[in-house]
Design an enzyme around this catalytic site. Structure first.
Site, PDB file in Angstrom:
ATOM      1  CE  LYS A   1      11.585  -3.410  11.021  1.00  0.00           C
ATOM      2  NZ  LYS A   1      12.945  -3.634  10.470  1.00  0.00           N
TER       3      LYS A   1
ATOM      4  N   GLY B   1       1.334  -3.506  -1.159  1.00  0.00           N
ATOM      5  CA  GLY B   1       1.316  -4.968  -1.253  1.00  0.00           C
ATOM      6  C   GLY B   1       0.594  -5.673  -0.125  1.00  0.00           C
TER       7      GLY B   1
END
Length: 397
Positions: A197, A354
Protein backbone atom coordinates in the site's frame (compact mmCIF):
# COMPACT_ATOMS: atom_id res chain seq x y z
CA UNK A 1 31.34 9.45 12.42
CA UNK A 2 29.14 12.10 14.02
CA UNK A 3 28.04 9.76 16.81
CA UNK A 4 29.92 8.74 19.93
CA UNK A 5 31.03 5.09 19.85
CA UNK A 6 32.81 2.62 22.14
CA UNK A 7 36.07 4.17 20.96
CA UNK A 8 35.15 7.41 22.77
CA UNK A 9 34.68 6.01 26.30
CA UNK A 10 36.72 4.21 28.94
CA UNK A 11 34.89 1.04 29.97
CA UNK A 12 37.45 -0.80 32.13
CA UNK A 13 36.08 -1.59 35.59
CA UNK A 14 32.91 0.41 34.94
CA UNK A 15 29.25 -0.61 35.14
CA UNK A 16 28.04 -0.44 31.54
CA UNK A 17 24.29 -0.22 30.97
CA UNK A 18 23.99 -1.75 27.49
CA UNK A 19 20.59 -1.31 25.78
CA UNK A 20 20.04 -4.19 23.37
CA UNK A 21 17.18 -5.58 21.28
CA UNK A 22 16.28 -9.00 22.65
CA UNK A 23 12.67 -8.92 21.45
CA UNK A 24 13.06 -12.38 19.90
CA UNK A 25 10.43 -15.04 19.18
CA UNK A 26 10.00 -17.53 22.05
CA UNK A 27 7.94 -20.73 21.90
CA UNK A 28 7.53 -23.11 24.84
CA UNK A 29 10.26 -21.29 26.73
CA UNK A 30 12.83 -21.50 23.94
CA UNK A 31 14.11 -18.83 21.55
CA UNK A 32 13.27 -19.87 17.96
CA UNK A 33 15.26 -17.18 16.12
CA UNK A 34 18.47 -15.79 17.65
CA UNK A 35 19.28 -13.27 14.89
CA UNK A 36 18.87 -10.26 17.18
CA UNK A 37 20.92 -11.90 19.92
CA UNK A 38 23.75 -12.60 17.48
CA UNK A 39 23.83 -8.97 16.37
CA UNK A 40 24.71 -7.67 19.84
CA UNK A 41 27.28 -10.33 20.77
CA UNK A 42 30.27 -8.35 19.39
CA UNK A 43 29.45 -5.34 21.62
CA UNK A 44 28.94 -7.53 24.70
CA UNK A 45 32.23 -9.34 24.08
CA UNK A 46 34.16 -6.13 23.46
CA UNK A 47 32.95 -4.50 26.69
CA UNK A 48 33.63 -7.66 28.69
CA UNK A 49 37.10 -8.07 27.13
CA UNK A 50 38.25 -4.65 28.36
CA UNK A 51 36.95 -5.35 31.87
CA UNK A 52 33.59 -3.60 31.74
CA UNK A 53 30.69 -4.99 33.78
CA UNK A 54 28.00 -5.67 31.16
CA UNK A 55 24.47 -4.89 32.40
CA UNK A 56 21.92 -5.57 29.68
CA UNK A 57 18.68 -3.60 29.36
CA UNK A 58 15.94 -4.74 27.00
CA UNK A 59 12.20 -4.81 26.49
CA UNK A 60 10.15 -7.86 25.55
CA UNK A 61 6.61 -7.92 24.19
CA UNK A 62 4.00 -5.36 25.23
CA UNK A 63 3.26 -5.84 28.94
CA UNK A 64 2.05 -2.21 29.20
CA UNK A 65 3.80 -1.34 32.44
CA UNK A 66 2.64 -4.47 34.27
CA UNK A 67 4.65 -7.52 35.34
CA UNK A 68 3.72 -10.47 33.13
CA UNK A 69 5.30 -13.94 33.28
CA UNK A 70 4.86 -14.53 29.55
CA UNK A 71 6.87 -11.38 28.86
CA UNK A 72 9.78 -12.25 31.14
CA UNK A 73 13.28 -12.11 29.64
CA UNK A 74 14.41 -15.13 31.70
CA UNK A 75 14.20 -17.63 28.78
CA UNK A 76 16.20 -15.18 26.65
CA UNK A 77 18.98 -15.13 29.26
CA UNK A 78 19.50 -18.86 28.71
CA UNK A 79 19.69 -18.45 24.92
CA UNK A 80 22.04 -15.49 25.29
CA UNK A 81 24.33 -17.48 27.58
CA UNK A 82 24.44 -20.31 25.03
CA UNK A 83 25.28 -17.98 22.11
CA UNK A 84 27.76 -15.92 24.11
CA UNK A 85 29.64 -18.89 25.50
CA UNK A 86 29.94 -17.45 29.00
CA UNK A 87 27.63 -17.22 32.03
CA UNK A 88 24.83 -14.64 31.93
CA UNK A 89 23.32 -13.79 35.30
CA UNK A 90 19.66 -12.73 35.50
CA UNK A 91 17.94 -10.27 37.84
CA UNK A 92 14.18 -10.35 38.45
CA UNK A 93 13.83 -6.59 38.00
CA UNK A 94 15.57 -3.78 36.10
CA UNK A 95 15.47 -1.31 39.01
CA UNK A 96 15.29 -1.47 42.81
CA UNK A 97 16.89 -3.90 45.27
CA UNK A 98 16.85 -6.98 42.99
CA UNK A 99 18.75 -5.14 40.24
CA UNK A 100 21.14 -3.37 42.65
CA UNK A 101 22.02 -6.64 44.38
CA UNK A 102 22.73 -8.44 41.11
CA UNK A 103 24.86 -5.54 39.81
CA UNK A 104 26.85 -5.43 43.07
CA UNK A 105 27.82 -9.09 42.60
CA UNK A 106 29.27 -8.50 39.11
CA UNK A 107 33.02 -8.79 38.61
CA UNK A 108 34.83 -7.08 35.73
CA UNK A 109 34.03 -8.79 32.42
CA UNK A 110 30.88 -10.50 33.67
CA UNK A 111 27.43 -10.22 32.08
CA UNK A 112 24.02 -9.60 33.69
CA UNK A 113 20.60 -9.36 32.04
CA UNK A 114 18.02 -7.27 33.88
CA UNK A 115 14.28 -8.04 33.64
CA UNK A 116 12.01 -6.45 31.00
CA UNK A 117 12.13 -2.63 31.19
CA UNK A 118 8.49 -2.49 30.04
CA UNK A 119 7.32 -4.06 33.30
CA UNK A 120 7.45 -0.44 34.50
CA UNK A 121 5.13 2.27 33.12
CA UNK A 122 7.98 4.77 33.44
CA UNK A 123 9.84 3.09 30.57
CA UNK A 124 7.52 4.08 27.71
CA UNK A 125 6.69 7.41 29.40
CA UNK A 126 10.42 8.22 29.59
CA UNK A 127 9.72 9.18 33.20
CA UNK A 128 12.69 11.07 34.76
CA UNK A 129 12.38 9.17 38.04
CA UNK A 130 12.49 5.83 36.23
CA UNK A 131 15.48 7.04 34.18
CA UNK A 132 17.18 7.95 37.47
CA UNK A 133 16.42 4.50 38.91
CA UNK A 134 17.92 2.79 35.83
CA UNK A 135 20.97 5.06 35.86
CA UNK A 136 21.70 4.19 39.51
CA UNK A 137 23.08 0.84 38.33
CA UNK A 138 25.47 2.20 35.70
CA UNK A 139 28.46 4.46 35.10
CA UNK A 140 28.21 4.46 31.27
CA UNK A 141 25.29 4.02 28.86
CA UNK A 142 25.73 2.20 25.53
CA UNK A 143 22.84 1.93 23.06
CA UNK A 144 23.07 -1.02 20.67
CA UNK A 145 19.35 -1.19 19.84
CA UNK A 146 18.81 0.81 16.64
CA UNK A 147 15.50 -1.01 16.17
CA UNK A 148 14.12 0.80 19.25
CA UNK A 149 15.85 4.14 18.54
CA UNK A 150 12.70 5.71 17.05
CA UNK A 151 11.09 5.59 20.49
CA UNK A 152 11.92 8.20 23.16
CA UNK A 153 11.73 5.75 26.05
CA UNK A 154 13.71 5.75 29.29
CA UNK A 155 16.12 3.00 28.26
CA UNK A 156 16.47 4.13 24.63
CA UNK A 157 16.77 7.91 25.01
CA UNK A 158 16.42 9.12 28.60
CA UNK A 159 19.58 7.41 29.88
CA UNK A 160 21.72 9.10 27.23
CA UNK A 161 21.08 12.45 28.95
CA UNK A 162 22.12 11.40 32.45
CA UNK A 163 25.13 9.12 31.83
CA UNK A 164 28.12 9.29 29.44
CA UNK A 165 26.60 7.72 26.31
CA UNK A 166 27.69 6.13 23.04
CA UNK A 167 26.62 3.70 20.31
CA UNK A 168 27.48 0.01 20.45
CA UNK A 169 28.95 -1.78 17.43
CA UNK A 170 25.62 -2.98 15.99
CA UNK A 171 24.17 0.53 16.26
CA UNK A 172 27.37 1.96 14.77
CA UNK A 173 27.20 -0.44 11.80
CA UNK A 174 23.58 0.54 11.17
CA UNK A 175 24.33 4.26 11.36
CA UNK A 176 27.39 3.90 9.11
CA UNK A 177 25.34 2.03 6.50
CA UNK A 178 22.39 4.41 6.57
CA UNK A 179 24.61 7.50 6.49
CA UNK A 180 26.46 6.08 3.50
CA UNK A 181 23.19 5.22 1.78
CA UNK A 182 21.22 8.42 2.25
CA UNK A 183 23.19 11.25 3.86
CA UNK A 184 26.46 10.96 1.97
CA UNK A 185 25.79 8.48 -0.84
CA UNK A 186 27.87 7.75 -3.90
CA UNK A 187 25.74 8.74 -6.86
CA UNK A 188 23.74 7.77 -8.79
CA UNK A 189 21.53 6.56 -5.93
CA UNK A 190 18.52 4.36 -6.67
CA UNK A 191 15.72 3.33 -4.29
CA UNK A 192 13.41 0.34 -4.63
CA UNK A 193 10.13 0.76 -2.74
CA UNK A 194 7.62 -2.07 -2.88
CA UNK A 195 4.91 -3.51 -0.72
CA UNK A 196 1.15 -3.54 -0.73
CA UNK A 197 0.00 0.00 0.00
CA UNK A 198 0.98 3.57 -0.79
CA UNK A 199 -0.83 4.67 2.40
CA UNK A 200 1.84 3.08 4.63
CA UNK A 201 4.73 4.67 2.75
CA UNK A 202 3.65 8.18 1.70
CA UNK A 203 6.32 9.89 3.84
CA UNK A 204 8.94 7.45 2.59
CA UNK A 205 8.11 8.00 -1.08
CA UNK A 206 8.00 11.79 -0.70
CA UNK A 207 11.37 11.89 1.08
CA UNK A 208 13.10 9.54 -1.35
CA UNK A 209 11.72 11.39 -4.38
CA UNK A 210 13.68 14.44 -3.18
CA UNK A 211 16.89 12.54 -2.42
CA UNK A 212 17.46 9.80 -4.99
CA UNK A 213 18.20 9.83 -8.72
CA UNK A 214 15.73 7.06 -9.56
CA UNK A 215 12.84 5.56 -7.60
CA UNK A 216 11.66 2.09 -8.61
CA UNK A 217 8.11 1.45 -7.39
CA UNK A 218 6.84 -2.13 -7.20
CA UNK A 219 4.35 -4.32 -5.39
CA UNK A 220 0.70 -3.46 -4.89
CA UNK A 221 1.55 0.23 -4.46
CA UNK A 222 2.66 0.40 -8.10
CA UNK A 223 -0.95 -0.38 -9.08
CA UNK A 224 -2.14 2.82 -7.38
CA UNK A 225 0.35 4.80 -9.46
CA UNK A 226 -0.77 3.04 -12.66
CA UNK A 227 -4.39 3.82 -11.76
CA UNK A 228 -3.42 7.47 -11.20
CA UNK A 229 -2.01 7.51 -14.74
CA UNK A 230 -5.37 6.38 -16.10
CA UNK A 231 -4.55 2.69 -16.57
CA UNK A 232 -7.10 0.01 -15.68
CA UNK A 233 -5.75 -2.50 -13.14
CA UNK A 234 -8.62 -5.01 -13.09
CA UNK A 235 -9.08 -6.71 -9.69
CA UNK A 236 -5.57 -5.77 -8.54
CA UNK A 237 -4.92 -4.35 -5.10
CA UNK A 238 -4.99 -0.54 -5.48
CA UNK A 239 -5.94 2.43 -3.33
CA UNK A 240 -8.31 4.47 -5.48
CA UNK A 241 -8.55 7.24 -2.87
CA UNK A 242 -4.78 7.80 -3.08
CA UNK A 243 -4.42 8.42 -6.81
CA UNK A 244 -4.14 12.15 -6.06
CA UNK A 245 -1.30 11.44 -3.64
CA UNK A 246 0.41 9.30 -6.27
CA UNK A 247 0.17 12.14 -8.82
CA UNK A 248 1.60 14.57 -6.24
CA UNK A 249 4.58 12.25 -5.64
CA UNK A 250 5.14 11.89 -9.40
CA UNK A 251 5.11 15.68 -9.82
CA UNK A 252 7.51 16.18 -6.88
CA UNK A 253 9.88 13.60 -8.31
CA UNK A 254 9.86 15.28 -11.72
CA UNK A 255 10.60 18.65 -10.12
CA UNK A 256 13.50 17.12 -8.16
CA UNK A 257 14.94 15.39 -11.22
CA UNK A 258 14.16 11.92 -9.87
CA UNK A 259 13.19 9.31 -12.46
CA UNK A 260 10.18 7.21 -11.42
CA UNK A 261 10.31 3.63 -12.70
CA UNK A 262 6.93 1.87 -12.82
CA UNK A 263 6.02 -1.53 -14.31
CA UNK A 264 5.37 -1.63 -18.04
CA UNK A 265 4.18 -5.23 -17.99
CA UNK A 266 2.88 -7.54 -15.29
CA UNK A 267 2.20 -11.17 -14.41
CA UNK A 268 -1.57 -11.44 -14.08
CA UNK A 269 -3.76 -14.18 -12.57
CA UNK A 270 -7.45 -14.53 -11.79
CA UNK A 271 -6.83 -15.68 -8.22
CA UNK A 272 -4.34 -15.05 -5.44
CA UNK A 273 -3.01 -18.57 -4.95
CA UNK A 274 0.22 -20.50 -5.33
CA UNK A 275 0.80 -21.65 -8.92
CA UNK A 276 -2.47 -20.09 -10.12
CA UNK A 277 -2.61 -19.97 -13.93
CA UNK A 278 -1.09 -16.67 -15.05
CA UNK A 279 0.02 -14.73 -18.10
CA UNK A 280 2.09 -11.65 -18.91
CA UNK A 281 0.20 -8.51 -19.96
CA UNK A 282 1.29 -4.98 -20.79
CA UNK A 283 -0.02 -2.60 -18.13
CA UNK A 284 -2.18 -0.88 -20.79
CA UNK A 285 -4.27 -4.04 -21.28
CA UNK A 286 -4.84 -5.59 -17.85
CA UNK A 287 -8.05 -7.69 -18.09
CA UNK A 288 -11.03 -6.73 -15.92
CA UNK A 289 -10.96 -10.07 -14.08
CA UNK A 290 -7.17 -10.09 -13.69
CA UNK A 291 -4.95 -9.38 -10.68
CA UNK A 292 -1.41 -8.02 -11.01
CA UNK A 293 0.70 -10.28 -8.78
CA UNK A 294 4.23 -9.59 -10.07
CA UNK A 295 6.15 -7.48 -12.55
CA UNK A 296 6.71 -8.82 -16.04
CA UNK A 297 9.95 -9.53 -17.97
CA UNK A 298 10.13 -6.13 -19.72
CA UNK A 299 9.77 -4.39 -16.36
CA UNK A 300 12.51 -6.56 -14.87
CA UNK A 301 14.85 -5.73 -17.73
CA UNK A 302 14.29 -2.04 -17.02
CA UNK A 303 14.93 -2.58 -13.29
CA UNK A 304 18.19 -4.39 -14.05
CA UNK A 305 19.29 -1.50 -16.27
CA UNK A 306 18.56 1.07 -13.57
CA UNK A 307 20.41 -0.98 -10.93
CA UNK A 308 23.36 -1.36 -13.34
CA UNK A 309 23.58 2.43 -13.50
CA UNK A 310 23.54 2.89 -9.71
CA UNK A 311 26.43 3.34 -7.28
CA UNK A 312 24.13 3.14 -4.23
CA UNK A 313 20.90 1.16 -3.77
CA UNK A 314 18.35 1.47 -0.95
CA UNK A 315 15.67 -1.23 -0.89
CA UNK A 316 12.42 -1.49 1.05
CA UNK A 317 9.63 -3.83 -0.03
CA UNK A 318 9.08 -6.63 -2.58
CA UNK A 319 8.02 -6.33 -6.22
CA UNK A 320 5.15 -8.81 -6.06
CA UNK A 321 3.49 -11.51 -4.01
CA UNK A 322 6.89 -13.06 -3.28
CA UNK A 323 5.44 -15.47 -0.69
CA UNK A 324 3.75 -17.58 -3.37
CA UNK A 325 5.29 -19.03 -6.55
CA UNK A 326 5.55 -18.15 -9.35
CA UNK A 327 4.87 -14.55 -8.26
CA UNK A 328 8.22 -14.33 -6.49
CA UNK A 329 10.17 -14.21 -9.75
CA UNK A 330 10.44 -10.41 -10.03
CA UNK A 331 11.63 -9.91 -6.46
CA UNK A 332 14.09 -12.82 -6.64
CA UNK A 333 15.51 -11.71 -10.01
CA UNK A 334 16.04 -8.10 -8.88
CA UNK A 335 17.49 -9.14 -5.51
CA UNK A 336 19.98 -11.54 -7.07
CA UNK A 337 21.02 -8.95 -9.64
CA UNK A 338 21.64 -6.33 -6.94
CA UNK A 339 23.53 -8.90 -4.86
CA UNK A 340 25.77 -9.81 -7.80
CA UNK A 341 26.56 -6.14 -8.46
CA UNK A 342 27.36 -5.71 -4.76
CA UNK A 343 29.66 -8.75 -4.67
CA UNK A 344 31.43 -7.40 -7.76
CA UNK A 345 32.19 -4.19 -5.84
CA UNK A 346 30.08 -2.07 -8.18
CA UNK A 347 27.23 -1.27 -5.78
CA UNK A 348 26.69 -0.21 -2.18
CA UNK A 349 23.36 -1.86 -1.22
CA UNK A 350 21.31 -1.28 1.93
CA UNK A 351 17.99 -3.03 2.56
CA UNK A 352 15.57 -3.22 5.45
CA UNK A 353 12.04 -3.85 6.68
CA UNK A 354 10.39 -7.12 7.67
CA UNK A 355 9.08 -8.17 4.25
CA UNK A 356 12.32 -7.07 2.62
CA UNK A 357 14.49 -9.21 4.89
CA UNK A 358 12.15 -12.17 4.29
CA UNK A 359 12.29 -11.60 0.52
CA UNK A 360 16.10 -11.39 0.46
CA UNK A 361 16.34 -14.54 2.55
CA UNK A 362 13.89 -16.21 0.14
CA UNK A 363 16.17 -15.19 -2.75
CA UNK A 364 19.18 -16.50 -0.83
CA UNK A 365 21.09 -13.19 -1.02
CA UNK A 366 20.62 -11.47 2.36
CA UNK A 367 24.30 -12.04 3.18
CA UNK A 368 25.41 -10.56 -0.15
CA UNK A 369 23.99 -7.06 0.34
CA UNK A 370 26.29 -4.43 1.88
CA UNK A 371 23.94 -4.12 4.85
CA UNK A 372 20.55 -5.57 5.77
CA UNK A 373 18.70 -3.88 8.61
CA UNK A 374 16.39 -5.90 10.83
CA UNK A 375 15.15 -2.72 12.52
CA UNK A 376 11.72 -2.38 10.89
CA UNK A 377 10.06 0.83 12.13
CA UNK A 378 13.31 2.65 12.93
CA UNK A 379 14.72 1.84 9.48
CA UNK A 380 11.58 3.16 7.80
CA UNK A 381 11.53 6.37 9.86
CA UNK A 382 15.17 7.02 8.99
CA UNK A 383 14.36 6.61 5.27
CA UNK A 384 11.40 8.96 5.76
CA UNK A 385 13.85 11.62 6.91
CA UNK A 386 12.64 11.65 10.52
CA UNK A 387 14.97 12.23 13.48
CA UNK A 388 15.24 9.20 15.77
CA UNK A 389 15.37 10.20 19.45
CA UNK A 390 17.66 7.35 20.47
CA UNK A 391 20.12 8.25 17.72
CA UNK A 392 20.03 12.02 18.20
CA UNK A 393 20.95 11.55 21.89
CA UNK A 394 24.23 9.91 20.79
CA UNK A 395 25.38 12.67 18.45
CA UNK A 396 28.68 14.36 19.20
CA UNK A 397 28.25 17.91 20.44
Amino acid sequence: MSFRTLDDVNLAGRRVLLRVDLNVPVENGRVTDATRIDRVLPTIREIAAVGGKVILLAHFGRPKGQRSEKDSLKPVAAALQERLGQPVAFAGDCVGPAAAEAVAKLADGQVLLLENTRFHAGEEKNDPEFVKALAANGDVYVNDAFSAAHRAHASTEGLAHVLPACAGRAMQAELDALTAALEKPKRPIVAVVGGAKVSTKIDLLENLARKVDALIIGGGMANTFLLAQGKAVGKSLAEKDLTGTALRILAAAEQAGCAIVLPVDAVVAKEFAANAPSRVCDVDVIPEDGMILDVGPKSMERVREVIDGAATLVWNGPFGAFEIPPFDAGTVTAARHAAARTKAGALMSVAGGGDTVAALNHAGVADDFSYVSTAGGAFLEWLEGKLLPGVEALRKA
